[in-house]
Design an enzyme around this catalytic site. Structure first.
Site, PDB file in Angstrom:
ATOM      1  N   LYS A  71      30.088 -16.360 -10.109  1.00 31.21           N
ATOM      2  CA  LYS A  71      29.062 -16.124  -9.078  1.00 31.21           C
ATOM      3  C   LYS A  71      27.916 -17.143  -9.186  1.00 31.21           C
ATOM      4  CE  LYS A  71      26.506 -14.201  -5.958  1.00 31.21           C
ATOM      5  NZ  LYS A  71      26.829 -14.252  -4.546  1.00 31.21           N
ATOM      6  N   LEU A 120      21.387  -4.487  -8.823  1.00 29.91           N
ATOM      7  CA  LEU A 120      19.946  -4.631  -9.054  1.00 29.91           C
ATOM      8  C   LEU A 120      19.603  -6.123  -9.059  1.00 29.91           C
ATOM      9  CD1 LEU A 120      19.692  -1.879 -11.822  1.00 29.91           C
ATOM     10  CD2 LEU A 120      19.055  -1.682  -9.404  1.00 29.91           C
ATOM     11  N   PRO A 121      18.326  -6.482  -9.064  1.00 26.21           N
ATOM     12  CA  PRO A 121      18.003  -7.922  -8.953  1.00 26.21           C
ATOM     13  C   PRO A 121      18.581  -8.762 -10.097  1.00 26.21           C
ATOM     14  CG  PRO A 121      16.074  -6.588  -8.449  1.00 26.21           C
ATOM     15  CD  PRO A 121      17.127  -5.642  -8.944  1.00 26.21           C
ATOM     16  N   LYS A 155      17.107 -17.642  -9.263  1.00 26.44           N
ATOM     17  CA  LYS A 155      17.647 -17.001 -10.474  1.00 26.44           C
ATOM     18  C   LYS A 155      19.092 -17.445 -10.716  1.00 26.44           C
ATOM     19  CE  LYS A 155      19.541 -13.390  -9.430  1.00 26.44           C
ATOM     20  NZ  LYS A 155      20.565 -12.432  -9.092  1.00 26.44           N
TER      21      LYS A 155
HETATM   22  P1  NDP Z   1      17.101  -6.239  -3.037  1.00 28.34           P
HETATM   23  O1  NDP Z   1      15.836  -6.855  -3.528  1.00 28.34           O
HETATM   24  O2  NDP Z   1      17.274  -6.018  -1.593  1.00 28.34           O
HETATM   25  O3  NDP Z   1      17.328  -4.837  -3.774  1.00 28.34           O
HETATM   26  C1  NDP Z   1      17.070  -4.680  -5.132  1.00 28.34           C
HETATM   27  C2  NDP Z   1      17.395  -3.276  -5.566  1.00 28.34           C
HETATM   28  O4  NDP Z   1      17.083  -3.150  -6.956  1.00 28.34           O
HETATM   29  C3  NDP Z   1      16.584  -2.198  -4.854  1.00 28.34           C
HETATM   30  O5  NDP Z   1      17.377  -1.048  -4.746  1.00 28.34           O
HETATM   31  C4  NDP Z   1      15.419  -1.987  -5.824  1.00 28.34           C
HETATM   32  O6  NDP Z   1      14.850  -0.692  -5.721  1.00 28.34           O
HETATM   33  C5  NDP Z   1      16.149  -2.085  -7.126  1.00 28.34           C
HETATM   34  N1  NDP Z   1      15.247  -2.397  -8.239  1.00 28.34           N
HETATM   35  C6  NDP Z   1      14.443  -3.473  -8.374  1.00 28.34           C
HETATM   36  N2  NDP Z   1      13.789  -3.427  -9.559  1.00 28.34           N
HETATM   37  C7  NDP Z   1      14.197  -2.288 -10.166  1.00 28.34           C
HETATM   38  C8  NDP Z   1      13.867  -1.667 -11.418  1.00 28.34           C
HETATM   39  N3  NDP Z   1      13.016  -2.239 -12.280  1.00 28.34           N
HETATM   40  N4  NDP Z   1      14.459  -0.492 -11.721  1.00 28.34           N
HETATM   41  C9  NDP Z   1      15.326   0.089 -10.858  1.00 28.34           C
HETATM   42  N5  NDP Z   1      15.682  -0.438  -9.668  1.00 28.34           N
HETATM   43  C10 NDP Z   1      15.112  -1.620  -9.335  1.00 28.34           C
HETATM   44  O7  NDP Z   1      18.276  -7.162  -3.647  1.00 28.34           O
HETATM   45  P2  NDP Z   1      19.716  -7.457  -3.029  1.00 28.34           P
HETATM   46  O8  NDP Z   1      20.386  -6.193  -2.675  1.00 28.34           O
HETATM   47  O9  NDP Z   1      19.614  -8.560  -2.041  1.00 28.34           O
HETATM   48  O10 NDP Z   1      20.413  -8.106  -4.317  1.00 28.34           O
HETATM   49  C11 NDP Z   1      20.890  -7.321  -5.396  1.00 28.34           C
HETATM   50  C12 NDP Z   1      21.766  -8.225  -6.267  1.00 28.34           C
HETATM   51  O11 NDP Z   1      22.849  -8.714  -5.487  1.00 28.34           O
HETATM   52  C13 NDP Z   1      21.024  -9.460  -6.811  1.00 28.34           C
HETATM   53  O12 NDP Z   1      21.468  -9.758  -8.096  1.00 28.34           O
HETATM   54  C14 NDP Z   1      21.425 -10.556  -5.820  1.00 28.34           C
HETATM   55  O13 NDP Z   1      21.333 -11.848  -6.414  1.00 28.34           O
HETATM   56  C15 NDP Z   1      22.844 -10.151  -5.475  1.00 28.34           C
HETATM   57  N6  NDP Z   1      23.362 -10.585  -4.171  1.00 28.34           N
HETATM   58  C16 NDP Z   1      22.612 -10.515  -3.036  1.00 28.34           C
HETATM   59  C17 NDP Z   1      23.134 -10.923  -1.829  1.00 28.34           C
HETATM   60  C18 NDP Z   1      22.360 -10.853  -0.549  1.00 28.34           C
HETATM   61  O14 NDP Z   1      22.823 -11.433   0.459  1.00 28.34           O
HETATM   62  N7  NDP Z   1      21.227 -10.174  -0.470  1.00 28.34           N
HETATM   63  C19 NDP Z   1      24.507 -11.454  -1.731  1.00 28.34           C
HETATM   64  C20 NDP Z   1      25.239 -11.402  -2.972  1.00 28.34           C
HETATM   65  C21 NDP Z   1      24.669 -11.019  -4.137  1.00 28.34           C
HETATM   66  P3  NDP Z   1      13.605  -0.382  -4.733  1.00 28.34           P
HETATM   67  O15 NDP Z   1      14.222  -0.075  -3.405  1.00 28.34           O
HETATM   68  O16 NDP Z   1      12.946   0.778  -5.342  1.00 28.34           O
HETATM   69  O17 NDP Z   1      12.746  -1.640  -4.708  1.00 28.34           O
END
Ligand code: NDP
Length: 290
Positions: free
Chosen positions: A166, A65-66, A235
Site C-alpha cells: 500500500k 483508522l488514520p 504519511k
Molecule cells: P478519516 O480521517 O476520514 O477517518 C478516520 C477515522 O479514524 C474516523 O473514524 C476517526 O474517528 C477515527 N480516529 C481518528 N483518530 C482516532 C483515535 N485517536 N482513536 C479512535 N479513532 C480515531 O480517514 P479515512 O477513512 O480517509 O482513512 C482511514 C485510513 O484509510 C487511513 O490510513 C488512510 O490512509 C486509508 N485510506 C484512505 C483512503 C481514502 O480515499 N480516504 C483510500 C485508501 C486508504 P472520528 O470520526 O471520531 O474523528
C-alpha cells in the site's frame, strides 16, 4: 465459524466499508470515537452501535483508522479474544503489523494487515483492492468477511507485506501526481489546450490513475473534493521512503517525492484533499492547471 463481526473507525472509508457487512452477517457491530457516527450508521444500515469493549470481542474485528499508532493503542487496551482475527484496513506501518501480529499471537488471536485502495467510491461500491499480509490460514478464514467490500483480495506475504504494498502504491500515486502537475503546466505554458492534451495522453503511454481520474475529476475542474486527506498521503509516502531506506536502497526519486508531498502538506490549507498538493507547484509556476 464467524458469528459476529465488528468495524472500528467509521471515517471516509470505514463508514462505507462497514455498510456492506450486513449483507453477509446477521450481527455487525460498529464503533467510532465520535459515537454519533456509529449511531447514524446503525440507523442507516442495520448495524449495531456498541462500546469499544463489545466491538473488540467480535470473531472478526476490522479497523480503519488514520495511522498504526491509533490501531496499536486500541489493540493493546482492548485485546481481542482467543481465536479472533483482527483485520486492519488502515494504511499502516509494516513494523507495527509485525509487532501487533506477535502481540495477538500471544493471546491466541491473529492480526492481518489489510490496507485498501480504490478511494471512497471503491468503498461505496464494494470494489476495493485489499492487499493482505499475515498468517495464510487466518487470511483464508477472514476472506468471506472481507469479500463484501473487496474487489481484488490478495494475500501478498507475511505480516507487514500488505502495508508495504500500500505504501509503495501511494508513493507511485504521489510521484505521478507531481509529474502530471509539471507536465500539464508545461503544456499550458506552451499554449496547448489541456483537455485535448488529456485526451491524447489518456490514449497513450504516459497515462496513469492521476491522468485518468485525479486530473479530470479533481484538478482541472478546480474542485479538489476532500475524500483522501493530504496528511494521509504524506504519511504513506513517509512509510514507503522509510522502507526503502531501511533496506539501504538509493532513493533519489522517492526522497524527492516525499519531500515535495510533505512540503505541500505543511503549507496547504487545513482539510485539503491529496490532489491539492499540486497547488504548491502552481504557486511556484504562477500557472493554474485548468
Ligand atoms: P478519516 O480521517 O476520514 O477517518 C478516520 C477515522 O479514524 C474516523 O473514524 C476517526 O474517528 C477515527 N480516529 C481518528 N483518530 C482516532 C483515535 N485517536 N482513536 C479512535 N479513532 C480515531 O480517514 P479515512 O477513512 O480517509 O482513512 C482511514 C485510513 O484509510 C487511513 O490510513 C488512510 O490512509 C486509508 N485510506 C484512505 C483512503 C481514502 O480515499 N480516504 C483510500 C485508501 C486508504 P472520528 O470520526 O471520531 O474523528
Amino acid at each position: 465459524m464467524t458469528n459476529s463481526v465488528a468495524f472500528i473507525g467509521l471515517g471516509a472509508m470505514g463508514y462505507r466499508m462497514a455498510a456492506h457487512l450486513p449483507k453477509s452477517f446477521a450481527q455487525v457491530m460498529v464503533w467510532n470515537r465520535n459515537f454519533a457516527k456509529a449511531e447514524q450508521h446503525a440507523a442507516k444500515y442495520g448495524t449495531q452501535a456498541v462500546t469499544i469493549e463489545q466491538a473488540t470481542q467480535a470473531d472478526i474485528i476490522f479497523s480503519c483508522l488514520p495511522t498504526s499508532a491509533e490501531v496499536e493503542s486500541i489493540i493493546t487496551q482492548y485485546p481481542p479474544k482467543s481465536g479472533a482475527i483482527w483485520v486492519d484496513c488502515t494504511s499502516g506501518v509494516p513494523e507495527s503489523a509485525v509487532k501487533m501480529a506477535s502481540f495477538l499471537q500471544a493471546q491466541g488471536a491473529h492480526f492481518l494487515d489489510a490496507p485498501v485502495s480504490g478511494q471512497t467510491i471503491g468503498a461505496e461500491n464494494g470494489t476495493l483492492t485489499v492487499m493482505i499480509g499475515g498468517d495464510a490460514q487466518a487470511f483464508e478464514r477472514a476472506y468471506a468477511a472481507i469479500e463484501p467490500f473487496g474487489g481484488l483480495i490478495k494475500h501478498v506475504g507475511e505480516s507487514g507485506a500488505g502495508f508495504a504494498v500500500k505504501a509503495v502504491n501511494n508513493m507511485l500515486l504521489a510521484a505521478n501526481l507531481w509529474a502530471t502537475a509539471e507536465g500539464f503546466t508545461t503544456l499550458k505554458a506552451n499554449g496547448v489546450d489541456l483537455n485535448s492534451a488529456l485526451e491524447c495522453i489518456n490514449a497513450s503511454s504516459g497515462k496513469s490513475a492521476v491522468t485518468e481520474m485525479v486530473l479530470p475529476q479533481r484538478i482541472l475542474n478546480r474542485e479538489f473534493p476532500l475524500t483522501f486527506a493530504l496528511p494521509l498521503l504524506a504519511k504513506d509516502t513517509g512509510i514507503a521512503l522509510a522502507l526503502a531506506q531501511q533496506a539501504k536502497l538509493p532513493t533519489p526519486l522517492l526522497s524527492l517525492t516525499q519531500n515535495l508531498i510533505q512540503t505541500a502538506n505543511l503549507t496547504s490549507e487545513p482539510d485539503s484533499d491529496f490532489s491539492a498538493a499540486v497547488k504548491l507547484y502552481e504557486s511556484w509556476s504562477q500557472i493554474e492547471i485548468k
